[in-house]
Design a protein around this motif. Sequence first.
Motif, mmCIF file in Angstrom:
data_model
loop_
_atom_site.group_PDB
_atom_site.id
_atom_site.type_symbol
_atom_site.label_atom_id
_atom_site.label_comp_id
_atom_site.label_asym_id
_atom_site.label_seq_id
_atom_site.Cartn_x
_atom_site.Cartn_y
_atom_site.Cartn_z
ATOM 1 N N ILE B 168 53.339 80.744 3.757
ATOM 2 C CA ILE B 168 52.602 81.541 2.773
ATOM 3 C C ILE B 168 52.100 80.573 1.715
ATOM 4 C CG2 ILE B 168 52.784 83.363 1.040
ATOM 5 C CD1 ILE B 168 54.939 84.576 2.952
ATOM 6 N N GLN B 169 50.804 80.398 1.652
ATOM 7 C CA GLN B 169 50.227 79.415 0.719
ATOM 8 C C GLN B 169 48.749 79.728 0.522
ATOM 9 O OE1 GLN B 169 51.173 75.943 3.130
ATOM 10 N NE2 GLN B 169 49.143 75.948 4.051
ATOM 11 N N ASN B 170 48.256 79.431 -0.649
ATOM 12 C CA ASN B 170 46.833 79.611 -0.973
ATOM 13 C C ASN B 170 46.323 81.020 -0.664
ATOM 14 O OD1 ASN B 170 46.958 76.838 -1.484
ATOM 15 N ND2 ASN B 170 46.366 76.370 0.641
ATOM 16 N N GLY B 171 47.180 82.031 -0.930
ATOM 17 C CA GLY B 171 46.726 83.403 -0.714
ATOM 18 C C GLY B 171 46.598 83.788 0.743
ATOM 19 N N GLN B 172 47.212 82.977 1.629
ATOM 20 C CA GLN B 172 47.188 83.300 3.065
ATOM 21 C C GLN B 172 48.598 83.303 3.638
ATOM 22 O OE1 GLN B 172 44.599 80.341 4.887
ATOM 23 N NE2 GLN B 172 42.994 81.903 5.117
ATOM 24 N N LEU B 173 48.787 84.135 4.664
ATOM 25 C CA LEU B 173 49.995 84.045 5.481
ATOM 26 C C LEU B 173 49.540 83.514 6.835
ATOM 27 C CD1 LEU B 173 52.790 86.723 5.977
ATOM 28 C CD2 LEU B 173 51.840 85.446 7.895
ATOM 29 N N ILE B 174 50.089 82.363 7.238
ATOM 30 C CA ILE B 174 49.732 81.760 8.525
ATOM 31 C C ILE B 174 50.963 81.824 9.427
ATOM 32 C CG2 ILE B 174 48.873 79.713 9.711
ATOM 33 C CD1 ILE B 174 47.800 78.786 6.958
ATOM 34 N N ALA B 175 50.823 82.514 10.572
ATOM 35 C CA ALA B 175 51.919 82.619 11.541
ATOM 36 C C ALA B 175 51.516 81.850 12.785
ATOM 37 C CB ALA B 175 52.181 84.082 11.880
ATOM 38 N N VAL B 176 52.377 80.913 13.228
ATOM 39 C CA VAL B 176 52.072 80.086 14.394
ATOM 40 C C VAL B 176 53.272 80.063 15.324
ATOM 41 C CG1 VAL B 176 51.446 77.778 15.236
ATOM 42 C CG2 VAL B 176 50.639 78.554 13.011
ATOM 43 N N ALA B 177 53.008 80.157 16.617
ATOM 44 C CA ALA B 177 54.067 79.954 17.611
ATOM 45 C C ALA B 177 53.502 79.109 18.734
ATOM 46 C CB ALA B 177 54.560 81.283 18.159
ATOM 47 N N THR B 178 54.329 78.240 19.277
ATOM 48 C CA THR B 178 53.912 77.457 20.445
ATOM 49 C C THR B 178 55.129 77.097 21.281
ATOM 50 O OG1 THR B 178 52.806 75.478 21.270
ATOM 51 C CG2 THR B 178 53.999 75.252 19.188
ATOM 52 N N ASP B 179 54.944 77.130 22.606
ATOM 53 C CA ASP B 179 56.002 76.665 23.502
ATOM 54 C C ASP B 179 55.609 75.322 24.104
ATOM 55 O OD1 ASP B 179 54.067 77.273 25.308
ATOM 56 O OD2 ASP B 179 55.172 78.869 26.316
ATOM 57 N N SER B 180 54.626 74.662 23.498
ATOM 58 C CA SER B 180 54.072 73.346 23.855
ATOM 59 C C SER B 180 53.093 73.413 25.035
ATOM 60 C CB SER B 180 55.167 72.284 24.066
ATOM 61 O OG SER B 180 55.769 72.440 25.302
ATOM 62 N N HIS B 181 53.002 74.584 25.709
ATOM 63 C CA HIS B 181 51.975 74.770 26.738
ATOM 64 C C HIS B 181 50.812 75.607 26.202
ATOM 65 C CE1 HIS B 181 54.721 73.116 29.639
ATOM 66 N NE2 HIS B 181 55.632 74.003 29.300
#
Lengths: 380, 380
Positions: B168-181
């Motif tokens: 949560i930064q700069n007025g944004q919520l960024i959600a990221v997920a990766t399993d490397s593929h």
Amino acid sequence: MKFTITRATFIKSLNDVSRAISTKTTIPILTNLKLDLTDTALILTGSDADISIESKIDATSETNDLQVQSTGSITLPARFFSEIVKRMPEKTMTVDVQDNFQTVITSGQSEFKINGLDANNYPRLPEIAAENPLTVPADVLRQLIAQTVIAVSTQETRPILTGVHIQIQNGQLIAVATDSHRLAQRVLELPAAAGADYDVIIPGKSLIELGRTLTDEIETVEIRFADNQVLFIAGNTLFYSRLLEGNYPDTSRLIPTSSTTTIEFDAPTLLSAIGRASLLSHESANNVVRLNLNADQQTATIYGNSPDVGNVEEALQFTNLTGDNLEISFNPDYMKDALQGVGQTTIELAFTAPLRPFTLVPSEDKTHFIQLITPVRTFS
Amino acid sequence: MKFTITRATFIKSLNDVSRAISTKTTIPILTNLKLDLTDTALILTGSDADISIESKIDATSETNDLQVQSTGSITLPARFFSEIVKRMPEKTMTVDVQDNFQTVITSGQSEFKINGLDANNYPRLPEIAAENPLTVPADVLRQLIAQTVIAVSTQETRPILTGVHIQIQNGQLIAVATDSHRLAQRVLELPAAAGADYDVIIPGKSLIELGRTLTDEIETVEIRFADNQVLFIAGNTLFYSRLLEGNYPDTSRLIPTSSTTTIEFDAPTLLSAIGRASLLSHESANNVVRLNLNADQQTATIYGNSPDVGNVEEALQFTNLTGDNLEISFNPDYMKDALQGVGQTTIELAFTAPLRPFTLVPSEDKTHFIQLITPVRTFS
């Protein structure tokens, strides 16, 4: 062999015959589906050697939308072919058998090429003549199956008990199943014109699958018997089952003819109470509930107990409790199956002694459907 | 402790907290459900140590029909207690804790006695202060969860990748997920009043369970962060999850900023075609489909192949194919998950080279939801 067909029509027949196809078969070609195409019909066949199902799609029926380009036969891997047919993009599809049994399935822009096997290597189904066929309403047959297969044994120690014993004699069809702990017997009165007598044992698994194919659209089922096979004809579907060999035990003498205590219950209400009591009995080493009937005080009480979890006690609603006071213990799962078999009705339980089998019959008709449950000895 | 309540009200809260209760726990008391009764409310708690769920039933709300006879706390075996509550015969039930934590549950004529455990031995939930809470619409949070958890790793070899990285930064919520593929990144614009910055990793499993509790009735969710916990408040339900410890890899540099080939598809149509192609790829040792894009001839074709079963080829419907010709192979299951995440919309695929990750974005909004899939090297 080449044809174009409406996918929905094909899928209906495919679902019917797929019931007979098992992935766990020792005969590899039986994991395939067989297609036979003549100028007049497309016949789908599936089999696991015990059960075989044939479904016919008529080429002359306009609703089927079957266009025959060239006749022939093929077998195709059933699971894949089903998945492909169900996922195709357009309303119709074309199946075209090419060289080396390679089969091309097209629908819209999608084109599958799959490897088939020669239909000549597929086992032949028996031919069963139409001598003395028996015709029964499909809904009656479905009910008869549901009411008897619950008591079929699931253990292979006495293979004969994994079947339902069907006797046709004196204008009646008598179906009996027992796993030696409980018994279910259903009697059908046959029309006067019914033919010869028969005495056969049909595997319970076959009847369960047959029951699933008897959809509401089917009105009557024709039954034909042969030496070691039975054939059920329901609409365009032919359902073959092998018969079990051997002598079924004489069950007629097991059914008590007198009783010392009787009581009536609303079946769904009793089913709910048994379900609650079994929550605790399922957690104890011996899965048993206890029923106390006190005719003097006019009470009926059920008890369930698990030393680890706790216990339950419930005063039951009943009518017409007469005879001797009684305390009896039994497996609640047998009672649940029996009550589910009778549906939304009033039932009568009749007891002779705490360790003798007791009977359960619908109050409104006590002769055509009878179930027996053997109690359990307890020391509580 | 003693109370009477409408069963339907209780069952709703019971279902909510039961999501957190696992039978596979190393802490025996966590197989129990905790009940805390005050003069104003009944609070149900379930926990598996990773996730804890609390549901509050207000005694002052008339619709809940909760009558408090005496306050107190108890824990009861969750699975049994649930089964009992659900099968009771009447609309209401009474729960009465007696000596030695034995608890009597009555409804109509049915009376269960079950063995409880002292609530003092149940782990305490963390207290999370209301500093800088964040409030988001429930439907947006549910969508964000569904769109990111698909890319979470299911393997414990890199535990950090089993979580979703939330910044949560700069007025944004960024959600990221990766399993490397593959990778999924979802960005929410937050209201101007949003508080402090946060950088946390929430276990994917927790978010999946949270998503299931966010029913349509819930409009907004308040999110509170603490050192090693996050709390989601949705109506009368409090959902706690532990956070994963460690540093999440920097994923921002993985997302390509330019491309050499782009193409647009209707997502559901492409999903169907990928589903068909994967029928065959699933049967081959390397689960891969091949996509050929020919910008000169304006064709897009997908291929699936299994040496044992056969092959499939399908010309795809598309729009706006521009750039270099390209042939690329990828795992169709990653593409299926990605397409299910975008729903009924048009998507743009953008490629740089056959072995570089390609992106999938909704055509209508290319900045708030982006997915990356890494291709597979093949030698066909």
